[in-house]
Design a protein around this motif. Sequence first.
Motif, mmCIF file in Angstrom:
data_model
loop_
_atom_site.group_PDB
_atom_site.id
_atom_site.type_symbol
_atom_site.label_atom_id
_atom_site.label_comp_id
_atom_site.label_asym_id
_atom_site.label_seq_id
_atom_site.Cartn_x
_atom_site.Cartn_y
_atom_site.Cartn_z
ATOM 1 N N GLY A 31 0.827 -1.204 0.000
ATOM 2 C CA GLY A 31 0.000 0.000 0.000
ATOM 3 C C GLY A 31 0.860 1.252 0.000
ATOM 4 O O GLY A 31 2.032 1.230 0.364
ATOM 5 N N GLY A 32 0.260 2.341 -0.426
ATOM 6 C CA GLY A 32 0.956 3.615 -0.429
ATOM 7 C C GLY A 32 1.078 4.179 0.982
ATOM 8 O O GLY A 32 0.250 3.912 1.850
ATOM 9 N N GLY A 33 2.109 4.936 1.216
ATOM 10 C CA GLY A 33 2.303 5.564 2.519
ATOM 11 C C GLY A 33 1.416 6.789 2.674
ATOM 12 O O GLY A 33 1.061 7.446 1.693
ATOM 13 N N SER A 34 1.050 7.080 3.891
ATOM 14 C CA SER A 34 0.205 8.258 4.127
ATOM 15 C C SER A 34 1.033 9.529 4.029
ATOM 16 O O SER A 34 2.251 9.525 4.231
ATOM 17 N N GLY A 35 0.354 10.631 3.712
ATOM 18 C CA GLY A 35 1.018 11.925 3.690
ATOM 19 C C GLY A 35 1.409 12.325 5.097
ATOM 20 O O GLY A 35 0.774 11.921 6.074
ATOM 21 N N GLY A 36 2.421 13.119 5.218
ATOM 22 C CA GLY A 36 2.905 13.536 6.535
ATOM 23 C C GLY A 36 2.215 14.803 7.018
ATOM 24 O O GLY A 36 1.184 15.211 6.495
ATOM 25 N N SER A 37 2.804 15.421 8.013
ATOM 26 C CA SER A 37 2.263 16.654 8.583
ATOM 27 C C SER A 37 3.193 17.812 8.272
ATOM 28 O O SER A 37 4.409 17.684 8.333
ATOM 29 N N LEU A 38 2.595 18.937 7.952
ATOM 30 C CA LEU A 38 3.345 20.168 7.733
ATOM 31 C C LEU A 38 2.699 21.241 8.602
ATOM 32 O O LEU A 38 1.515 21.542 8.444
ATOM 33 N N VAL A 39 3.451 21.775 9.566
ATOM 34 C CA VAL A 39 2.931 22.788 10.477
ATOM 35 C C VAL A 39 3.843 24.006 10.396
ATOM 36 O O VAL A 39 5.051 23.902 10.594
ATOM 37 N N ILE A 40 3.240 25.165 10.105
ATOM 38 C CA ILE A 40 3.979 26.423 10.051
ATOM 39 C C ILE A 40 3.292 27.385 11.014
ATOM 40 O O ILE A 40 2.116 27.690 10.851
ATOM 41 N N VAL A 41 4.039 27.839 12.039
ATOM 42 C CA VAL A 41 3.471 28.684 13.086
ATOM 43 C C VAL A 41 4.343 29.931 13.222
ATOM 44 O O VAL A 41 5.566 29.833 13.321
ATOM 45 N N ALA A 42 3.685 31.090 13.250
ATOM 46 C CA ALA A 42 4.405 32.352 13.438
ATOM 47 C C ALA A 42 3.753 33.152 14.548
ATOM 48 O O ALA A 42 2.531 33.165 14.671
ATOM 49 N N GLY A 43 4.582 33.824 15.359
ATOM 50 C CA GLY A 43 4.058 34.694 16.395
ATOM 51 C C GLY A 43 3.450 35.956 15.823
ATOM 52 O O GLY A 43 2.579 36.562 16.427
ATOM 53 N N GLY A 44 3.882 36.349 14.631
ATOM 54 C CA GLY A 44 3.354 37.531 13.954
ATOM 55 C C GLY A 44 2.476 37.130 12.794
ATOM 56 O O GLY A 44 1.351 36.680 12.967
ATOM 57 N N SER A 45 3.004 37.279 11.592
ATOM 58 C CA SER A 45 2.212 36.975 10.405
ATOM 59 C C SER A 45 2.918 35.947 9.521
ATOM 60 O O SER A 45 4.130 35.760 9.600
ATOM 61 N N ILE A 46 2.125 35.288 8.690
ATOM 62 C CA ILE A 46 2.644 34.415 7.638
ATOM 63 C C ILE A 46 2.196 35.030 6.323
ATOM 64 O O ILE A 46 0.999 35.259 6.105
ATOM 65 N N VAL A 47 3.162 35.323 5.458
ATOM 66 C CA VAL A 47 2.883 35.877 4.133
ATOM 67 C C VAL A 47 3.267 34.814 3.112
ATOM 68 O O VAL A 47 4.395 34.328 3.118
ATOM 69 N N VAL A 48 2.312 34.454 2.255
ATOM 70 C CA VAL A 48 2.559 33.440 1.224
ATOM 71 C C VAL A 48 2.389 34.101 -0.138
ATOM 72 O O VAL A 48 1.288 34.556 -0.491
ATOM 73 N N HIS A 49 3.474 34.174 -0.903
ATOM 74 C CA HIS A 49 3.436 34.790 -2.224
ATOM 75 C C HIS A 49 2.899 33.805 -3.260
ATOM 76 O O HIS A 49 3.012 32.583 -3.096
ATOM 77 N N ALA A 50 2.343 34.355 -4.330
ATOM 78 C CA ALA A 50 1.849 33.533 -5.434
ATOM 79 C C ALA A 50 2.989 32.673 -5.965
ATOM 80 O O ALA A 50 4.129 33.124 -6.067
ATOM 81 N N GLY A 51 2.698 31.431 -6.269
ATOM 82 C CA GLY A 51 3.706 30.502 -6.773
ATOM 83 C C GLY A 51 4.183 29.510 -5.733
ATOM 84 O O GLY A 51 4.800 28.504 -6.068
ATOM 85 N N ALA A 52 3.918 29.779 -4.450
ATOM 86 C CA ALA A 52 4.294 28.821 -3.402
ATOM 87 C C ALA A 52 3.425 27.572 -3.536
ATOM 88 O O ALA A 52 2.320 27.621 -4.077
ATOM 89 N N HIS A 53 3.922 26.442 -3.050
ATOM 90 C CA HIS A 53 3.215 25.166 -3.200
ATOM 91 C C HIS A 53 3.340 24.349 -1.927
ATOM 92 O O HIS A 53 4.426 24.229 -1.362
ATOM 93 N N PHE A 54 2.227 23.749 -1.481
ATOM 94 C CA PHE A 54 2.185 22.924 -0.281
ATOM 95 C C PHE A 54 1.558 21.577 -0.647
ATOM 96 O O PHE A 54 0.461 21.546 -1.207
ATOM 97 N N ALA A 55 2.225 20.468 -0.323
ATOM 98 C CA ALA A 55 1.673 19.153 -0.646
ATOM 99 C C ALA A 55 1.929 18.160 0.478
ATOM 100 O O ALA A 55 2.993 18.156 1.093
#
Length: 122
Positions: A31-55
């Motif tokens: 069987g295929g493996g499960s996807g993992g976890s991705l956690v991004i935490v900031a005390g201020g702000s998170i800015v994500v520009h166009a073109g970024a990719h999360f999978a």
Amino acid sequence: MVAVNDIVLGPNASFDTSGGHGGYSSHRSGGGGSGGSLVIVAGGSIVVHAGAHFASRGGYAGGDGAGGGGGGRIRLAAESLDMEDDTVPFDVSGGNGGGAESGTIQRLRRVPLSYRVDVNRG
């Protein structure tokens, strides 16, 4: 990824915690493996520009009779989230094969901690 202040993710930012694909054999397939976890935490702000990719995709089944892996988890948490483009791709799909579920995406705006000092009491 954790920052006390701000996190800025540029247009070439790419995060991938996808599961591996299952192996194939003429007798048995994995069987295929499960996807993992991705956690991004900031005390201020998170800015994500166009073109970024999360999978965090589930891996594909190795062959007939094997299941695909479930999608993983992606979480962004900060006082403010600025997605420059609403089309920033978040992919938490399950792999092919029976029973593979999609994962989850959380975009949380946390309320900052506040306090007050009573000058009469100290």
